[in-house]
Design a protein around this motif. Structure first.
Motif, short mmCIF file in Angstrom:
data_model
loop_
_atom_site.label_atom_id
_atom_site.label_comp_id
_atom_site.label_asym_id
_atom_site.label_seq_id
_atom_site.Cartn_x
_atom_site.Cartn_y
_atom_site.Cartn_z
N LEU A 191 -6.63 46.80 -3.49
CA LEU A 191 -5.41 46.00 -3.56
C LEU A 191 -4.52 46.45 -4.71
N GLY A 192 -5.15 46.86 -5.82
CA GLY A 192 -4.35 47.36 -6.94
C GLY A 192 -3.53 48.56 -6.53
N ALA A 193 -4.17 49.50 -5.82
CA ALA A 193 -3.44 50.69 -5.37
C ALA A 193 -2.35 50.30 -4.39
N VAL A 194 -2.68 49.38 -3.45
CA VAL A 194 -1.68 48.97 -2.46
C VAL A 194 -0.50 48.27 -3.15
N GLN A 195 -0.82 47.48 -4.17
CA GLN A 195 0.23 46.79 -4.91
C GLN A 195 1.22 47.79 -5.50
N ILE A 196 0.68 48.84 -6.14
CA ILE A 196 1.56 49.86 -6.72
C ILE A 196 2.39 50.52 -5.62
N VAL A 197 1.71 50.92 -4.54
CA VAL A 197 2.41 51.70 -3.51
C VAL A 197 3.46 50.83 -2.81
N VAL A 198 3.05 49.62 -2.40
CA VAL A 198 3.95 48.80 -1.59
C VAL A 198 5.02 48.15 -2.45
N TYR A 199 4.62 47.54 -3.56
CA TYR A 199 5.62 46.78 -4.31
C TYR A 199 6.48 47.65 -5.21
N THR A 200 5.85 48.37 -6.16
CA THR A 200 6.71 49.17 -7.04
C THR A 200 7.31 50.34 -6.28
N GLY A 201 6.56 50.88 -5.34
CA GLY A 201 7.05 52.08 -4.66
C GLY A 201 8.05 51.78 -3.57
N ALA A 202 7.80 50.78 -2.75
CA ALA A 202 8.65 50.57 -1.58
C ALA A 202 9.58 49.38 -1.76
N VAL A 203 9.01 48.20 -2.03
CA VAL A 203 9.82 46.98 -1.99
C VAL A 203 10.88 46.98 -3.09
N MET A 204 10.47 47.28 -4.33
CA MET A 204 11.45 47.21 -5.41
C MET A 204 12.47 48.33 -5.30
N MET A 205 12.04 49.50 -4.79
CA MET A 205 13.02 50.57 -4.59
C MET A 205 14.02 50.17 -3.51
N LEU A 206 13.54 49.43 -2.50
CA LEU A 206 14.45 48.92 -1.46
C LEU A 206 15.45 47.95 -2.08
N PHE A 207 14.95 47.11 -2.99
CA PHE A 207 15.84 46.18 -3.68
C PHE A 207 16.91 46.96 -4.46
N LEU A 208 16.48 47.97 -5.20
CA LEU A 208 17.44 48.76 -5.98
C LEU A 208 18.43 49.45 -5.06
N PHE A 209 17.94 49.92 -3.94
CA PHE A 209 18.80 50.60 -2.97
C PHE A 209 19.90 49.65 -2.50
N VAL A 210 19.50 48.43 -2.14
CA VAL A 210 20.49 47.46 -1.66
C VAL A 210 21.44 47.08 -2.79
N LEU A 211 20.91 46.99 -4.02
CA LEU A 211 21.77 46.67 -5.17
C LEU A 211 22.86 47.72 -5.32
N MET A 212 22.46 49.00 -5.19
CA MET A 212 23.46 50.06 -5.30
C MET A 212 24.44 49.99 -4.13
N LEU A 213 23.95 49.59 -2.97
CA LEU A 213 24.79 49.54 -1.78
C LEU A 213 25.86 48.46 -1.92
N VAL A 214 25.48 47.28 -2.42
CA VAL A 214 26.47 46.20 -2.51
C VAL A 214 27.23 46.28 -3.83
N GLY A 215 26.87 47.22 -4.70
CA GLY A 215 27.60 47.35 -5.95
C GLY A 215 26.87 46.65 -7.07
N VAL A 216 26.56 47.40 -8.14
CA VAL A 216 25.80 46.81 -9.23
C VAL A 216 26.64 45.86 -10.06
N ASP A 217 27.96 45.89 -9.85
CA ASP A 217 28.84 45.10 -10.72
C ASP A 217 29.12 43.71 -10.17
#
Lengths: 270, 99
Positions: free
Chosen positions: A53-79
């Motif tokens: 689960l520790g490995a999955v947590q790193i891969v899924v959350y830090t690797g995929a989910v939070m990067m998706l969040f950052l991606f959407v943040l850049m898409l809608v504008g960080v400002d």
């Protein structure tokens, strides 16, 4: 048992970044702190005997989910500014009270538990998890697969926008260009064939006039364009027309004077 | 140290996540609060799995992760659709729904 050092380092690594959810102004800072929280939770999982689960947590959350969040943040504008004006009176205090109440309720509920932790624990390595996943929980696995596909299709449907204007393909753009009066054929290549075909010399048209637009615009801006007057003169001079190899050598000599001298020097040495 | 300490940590994280959902107006930050609450639940599941000495709790946490991933995909798609329609991701803007 679990070492207190592990617990307190995990607690500090998760709670302090998590507080940025409440106090940080910029969404990007919040996202990066949540990444830190996820990493801290992964450490906690490994410490609690769940390395998979520790490995999955790193891969899924830090690797995929939070990067998706950052991606959407850049898409809608960080400002994107967050308005601090309260539309509901006292909403801030009611919200804080509600969240604090939930936390207190949960803590008191957990405090009433009287479990003695098990001494022995099967390590949650991938093999053990897989054994359980594909025997007892195999139906849940199947349903989760269907859920993931549904989510993917749902995201596609939600973000799909119908095309409002007709598509402009190659044919349409070519038609518009010709209607605007552009030359329908290619521009000639630079260089005077059989005499000088470098890129910096304009081509000659059938009348022997140089075609300026045959040379790249970049060379023109850099003032690296050569003139084709020599070749033009040669072509228009009927006395020289018969000879196949005109004064090309004499033309080249002036250019290569320095290199020619250098070569001569080498020969002298030999 | 008793693994129940991690359950207390999970409740604290859950409270922070709930406060973020209730307080913040930025849709993405509120959504990250939801994620934090899901993760707090996961931590509690793993800690209980350690207390019981069984790995069923870890399997449950794994399922929660899969559901959370699906939820993030759909939720962010909704946020993008909202942004396209109104050029903002503030949660106060759709208040005009009351008509």
């Amino acid at each position: 048992m679990i070492s207190p050092v592990l617990f307190w380092s995990v607690a500090i690594l998760t709670v302090i970044p998590a507080l940025s959810l409440l106090f940080a102004k910029k969404a990007v800072h919040v996202a990066m702190s949540i990444v830190a929280v996820m990493v801290g939770l992964a450490v906690a999982y490994v410490g609690l005997g769940a390395p998979f689960l520790g490995a999955v947590q790193i891969v899924v959350y830090t690797g995929a989910v939070m990067m998706l969040f950052l991606f959407v943040l850049m898409l809608v504008g960080v400002d994107q500014r967050e308005s601090m004006k309260e539309t509901l009176v006292g909403q801030r205090w009611i919200a804080l009270f509600g969240a604090g109440g939930v936390a207190v309720l949960l803590i008191s509920a957990v405090g009433q538990l009287a479990y003695e932790p098990a001494e022995e624990m099967t390590e949650g390595d991938p093999e053990a998890i897989a054994q359980l996943l594909f025997t007892d929980y195999v139906v849940v696995m199947e349903i989760l697969g269907a859920l993931l596909i549904t989510a993917a299709v749902g995201a596609l449907v939600l973000t799909h926008t119908p095309r409002l204007t007709p598509r402009r393909g190659q044919a349409e753009r070519q038609r518009a260009r010709v209607l605007a009066g552009a030359n329908p054929v290619n521009r000639p290549m630079p260089g005077v064939y059989a005499r000088h075909n470098a890129l910096d010399v304009p081509a000659l048209d059938p009348e022997g006039k140089p075609i300026e637009e045959s040379v790249s615009r970049v060379l023109e801006i850099r003032h690296q364009m050569d003139t084709s007057t020599q070749y033009e003169a040669h072509l228009s001079d009927p006395s020289k027309r018969g000879t196949d190899k005109p004064d090309h050598e004499s033309l080249a000599k002036s250019d290569d004077a320095e290199t020619g001298e250098a070569e001569n020097g080498k020969e002298d040495e030999k | 140290m008793n693994p129940i300490a991690f359950v207390y940590l999970a409740t604290v994280l859950f409270g922070i996540g709930a406060a973020a959902v209730l307080l913040r107006r930025n849709a993405i930050i509120a959504f990250m609060g939801v994620e934090l609450m899901l993760n707090a639940a996961n931590l509690a599941l793993v800690a209980f799995s350690r207390i019981h000495g069984e790995i069923d709790g870890q399997v449950m946490a794994f399922f929660v992760m899969v559901v959370a991933a699906a939820e993030v995909v759909v939720g962010l798609a909704i946020i993008i659709a909202l942004f396209r329609a109104r050029q903002t991701i503030s949660l106060d803007e759709p208040a005009e729904l009351k008509g």
